[in-house]
Design an enzyme around this catalytic site. Structure first.
Site, PDB file in Angstrom:
ATOM      1  N   HIS A 144       0.817  -1.214   0.000  1.00  0.00           N
ATOM      2  CA  HIS A 144       0.000   0.000   0.000  1.00  0.00           C
ATOM      3  C   HIS A 144       0.853   1.268   0.000  1.00  0.00           C
ATOM      4  O   HIS A 144       1.965   1.293   0.538  1.00  0.00           O
ATOM      5  CB  HIS A 144      -0.890   0.020   1.246  1.00  0.00           C
ATOM      6  CG  HIS A 144      -1.814  -1.157   1.330  1.00  0.00           C
ATOM      7  ND1 HIS A 144      -2.407  -1.570   2.499  1.00  0.00           N
ATOM      8  CD2 HIS A 144      -2.232  -2.042   0.391  1.00  0.00           C
ATOM      9  CE1 HIS A 144      -3.151  -2.627   2.276  1.00  0.00           C
ATOM     10  NE2 HIS A 144      -3.059  -2.941   1.000  1.00  0.00           N
ATOM     11  N   LYS A 185       6.129   6.238   7.108  1.00  0.00           N
ATOM     12  CA  LYS A 185       5.614   5.343   8.160  1.00  0.00           C
ATOM     13  C   LYS A 185       6.753   4.874   9.058  1.00  0.00           C
ATOM     14  O   LYS A 185       7.828   4.502   8.576  1.00  0.00           O
ATOM     15  CB  LYS A 185       4.914   4.123   7.527  1.00  0.00           C
ATOM     16  CG  LYS A 185       3.671   4.506   6.738  1.00  0.00           C
ATOM     17  CD  LYS A 185       3.141   3.365   5.917  1.00  0.00           C
ATOM     18  CE  LYS A 185       2.035   3.866   4.984  1.00  0.00           C
ATOM     19  NZ  LYS A 185       1.692   2.873   3.952  1.00  0.00           N
ATOM     20  N   TYR A 212       1.847   1.754  14.173  1.00  0.00           N
ATOM     21  CA  TYR A 212       2.706   2.635  13.395  1.00  0.00           C
ATOM     22  C   TYR A 212       2.197   4.069  13.357  1.00  0.00           C
ATOM     23  O   TYR A 212       1.020   4.336  13.547  1.00  0.00           O
ATOM     24  CB  TYR A 212       2.910   2.095  11.979  1.00  0.00           C
ATOM     25  CG  TYR A 212       1.670   1.798  11.163  1.00  0.00           C
ATOM     26  CD1 TYR A 212       0.820   0.750  11.497  1.00  0.00           C
ATOM     27  CD2 TYR A 212       1.375   2.524  10.020  1.00  0.00           C
ATOM     28  CE1 TYR A 212      -0.292   0.456  10.735  1.00  0.00           C
ATOM     29  CE2 TYR A 212       0.264   2.229   9.245  1.00  0.00           C
ATOM     30  CZ  TYR A 212      -0.558   1.196   9.610  1.00  0.00           C
ATOM     31  OH  TYR A 212      -1.679   0.893   8.837  1.00  0.00           O
ATOM     32  N   ASP A 266      -6.580  -6.246  -1.734  1.00  0.00           N
ATOM     33  CA  ASP A 266      -5.180  -6.595  -2.009  1.00  0.00           C
ATOM     34  C   ASP A 266      -5.085  -7.693  -3.054  1.00  0.00           C
ATOM     35  O   ASP A 266      -4.169  -7.729  -3.866  1.00  0.00           O
ATOM     36  CB  ASP A 266      -4.482  -6.991  -0.712  1.00  0.00           C
ATOM     37  CG  ASP A 266      -4.275  -5.795   0.208  1.00  0.00           C
ATOM     38  OD1 ASP A 266      -3.909  -5.992   1.379  1.00  0.00           O
ATOM     39  OD2 ASP A 266      -4.500  -4.648  -0.255  1.00  0.00           O
TER      40      ASP A 266
HETATM   41  C1  LIG Z   1      -5.162   2.636   6.397  1.00  0.00           C
HETATM   42  C2  LIG Z   1      -6.464   3.148   6.939  1.00  0.00           C
HETATM   43  C3  LIG Z   1      -7.630   2.451   6.766  1.00  0.00           C
HETATM   44  N1  LIG Z   1      -8.801   2.948   7.284  1.00  0.00           N
HETATM   45  C4  LIG Z   1     -10.019   2.143   7.112  1.00  0.00           C
HETATM   46  C5  LIG Z   1     -10.351   1.826   5.667  1.00  0.00           C
HETATM   47  C6  LIG Z   1     -10.952   0.456   5.725  1.00  0.00           C
HETATM   48  O1  LIG Z   1     -12.364   0.546   5.904  1.00  0.00           O
HETATM   49  C7  LIG Z   1     -10.342  -0.189   6.967  1.00  0.00           C
HETATM   50  C8  LIG Z   1      -9.260  -1.205   6.652  1.00  0.00           C
HETATM   51  O2  LIG Z   1      -8.370  -0.578   5.752  1.00  0.00           O
HETATM   52  P1  LIG Z   1      -7.299  -1.436   4.983  1.00  0.00           P
HETATM   53  O3  LIG Z   1      -7.899  -2.756   4.582  1.00  0.00           O
HETATM   54  O4  LIG Z   1      -6.682  -0.570   3.906  1.00  0.00           O
HETATM   55  O5  LIG Z   1      -6.237  -1.694   6.136  1.00  0.00           O
HETATM   56  P2  LIG Z   1      -4.781  -2.315   5.914  1.00  0.00           P
HETATM   57  O6  LIG Z   1      -4.830  -3.429   4.913  1.00  0.00           O
HETATM   58  O7  LIG Z   1      -4.243  -2.598   7.257  1.00  0.00           O
HETATM   59  O8  LIG Z   1      -3.973  -1.123   5.256  1.00  0.00           O
HETATM   60  C9  LIG Z   1      -2.763  -0.661   5.806  1.00  0.00           C
HETATM   61  O9  LIG Z   1      -1.831  -1.668   5.579  1.00  0.00           O
HETATM   62  C10 LIG Z   1      -0.560  -1.348   5.088  1.00  0.00           C
HETATM   63  C11 LIG Z   1       0.424  -2.286   5.733  1.00  0.00           C
HETATM   64  C12 LIG Z   1      -0.129   0.052   5.189  1.00  0.00           C
HETATM   65  O10 LIG Z   1       1.060   0.363   5.163  1.00  0.00           O
HETATM   66  C13 LIG Z   1      -1.125   1.110   5.248  1.00  0.00           C
HETATM   67  O11 LIG Z   1      -0.953   1.877   6.418  1.00  0.00           O
HETATM   68  C14 LIG Z   1      -2.515   0.674   5.184  1.00  0.00           C
HETATM   69  O12 LIG Z   1      -2.861   0.648   3.817  1.00  0.00           O
HETATM   70  O13 LIG Z   1      -9.774   0.892   7.732  1.00  0.00           O
HETATM   71  C15 LIG Z   1      -8.857   4.132   7.974  1.00  0.00           C
HETATM   72  O14 LIG Z   1      -9.928   4.558   8.431  1.00  0.00           O
HETATM   73  N2  LIG Z   1      -7.684   4.843   8.149  1.00  0.00           N
HETATM   74  C16 LIG Z   1      -6.496   4.392   7.663  1.00  0.00           C
HETATM   75  O15 LIG Z   1      -5.461   5.070   7.870  1.00  0.00           O
END
Ligand SMILES: Cc1cn([C@H]2C[C@H](O)[C@@H](COP(=O)(O)OP(=O)(O)O[C@H]3O[C@H](C)C(=O)[C@H](O)[C@H]3O)O2)c(=O)[nH]c1=O
Length: 185
Positions: A61, A70, A130, A166
């Site tokens: 991401h 980060k 983080y 993803d």
């Molecule tokens: C990243 C983020 C997500 N969200 C909400 C959006 C979605 O409804 C839910 C899950 O999001 P996501 O599936 O993108 O979460 P991760 O897969 O952990 O994403 C993160 O994983 C990788 C390792 C990263 O480096 C990034 O910080 C980030 O993209 O949280 C938010 O409300 N705020 C945020 O800052």
């Protein structure tokens, strides 16, 4: 605190000084002044925590525009964490580096703005914590496929558990130039 350069310029491993005693341990997870002595002066505006079970892979991401630097660590369990330079014009474009982060090693990993980031969970459960230098901008949220052959990331786990987002992420070659961060020397 030790700051260790990786084989990908800009990405740094930070090993805090740990104070152990009969009660347990204490360490500074972030210290602005000490990092500044190593030329690192991130201004964090958001903190995130996620929990993942074994084999969960989150990534790759990035945000563009509004790129996020980060500063990542693991407070429970263990992950294999990877950063990829995807900045247009970077001399290291397409290169990646990885580090094992765990509650045990207490290492932190600095991933500069403009890099893609991801990790795969090596323990039964990993709690990932983080700090970011820009707030979340859903309209700028972007992904690249974790197993893109062009990146050839040597993931230690291949039977991974992905979010739908993803699993459908584009390959680097499919991402329009303007959707990639710009390298600023
Ligand atoms: C990243 C983020 C997500 N969200 C909400 C959006 C979605 O409804 C839910 C899950 O999001 P996501 O599936 O993108 O979460 P991760 O897969 O952990 O994403 C993160 O994983 C990788 C390792 C990263 O480096 C990034 O910080 C980030 O993209 O949280 C938010 O409300 N705020 C945020 O800052």
């Amino acid at each position: 605190m030790k700051v260790i350069e990786t084989d990908l310029p800009g990405c740094l491993v930070i090993e805090p000084r740990v104070f152990g005693d009969a009660r347990g341990f204490f360490f500074e997870s972030f210290n602005h002044d000490k990092l500044a002595q190593h030329g690192l002066q991130p201004q964090f505006v958001q903190g995130n925590v996620s929990s993942s079970t074994r084999g969960v892979l989150r990534g790759l991401h990035y945000q563009w525009p509004n790129p996020q630097g980060k500063y990542v660590s693991v407070v429970e369990g263990e992950v294999w964490d990877v950063a990829v330079d995807i900045r247009r014009g970077s001399p290291h474009f397409g290169r990646w580096t990885a580090v094992v982060l765990s509650a045990e090693n207490k290492r932190h990993f600095w991933i500069p703005e403009g890099f893609a980031h991801g990790f795969v969970t090596l323990s039964e459960r990993a709690v990932f914590s983080y700090l970011c230098t820009a707030t979340y901008d859903a309209s700028a949220d972007a992904s690249i496929r974790w197993n893109d052959a062009r990146l050839a990331i040597d993931w230690p786990v291949t039977d991974v558990n992905l979010s739908d987002k993803d699993a459908r992420a584009p390959f680097l070659d499919e991402v329009a130039d303007e959707r990639l961060p710009i390298y600023v020397p």
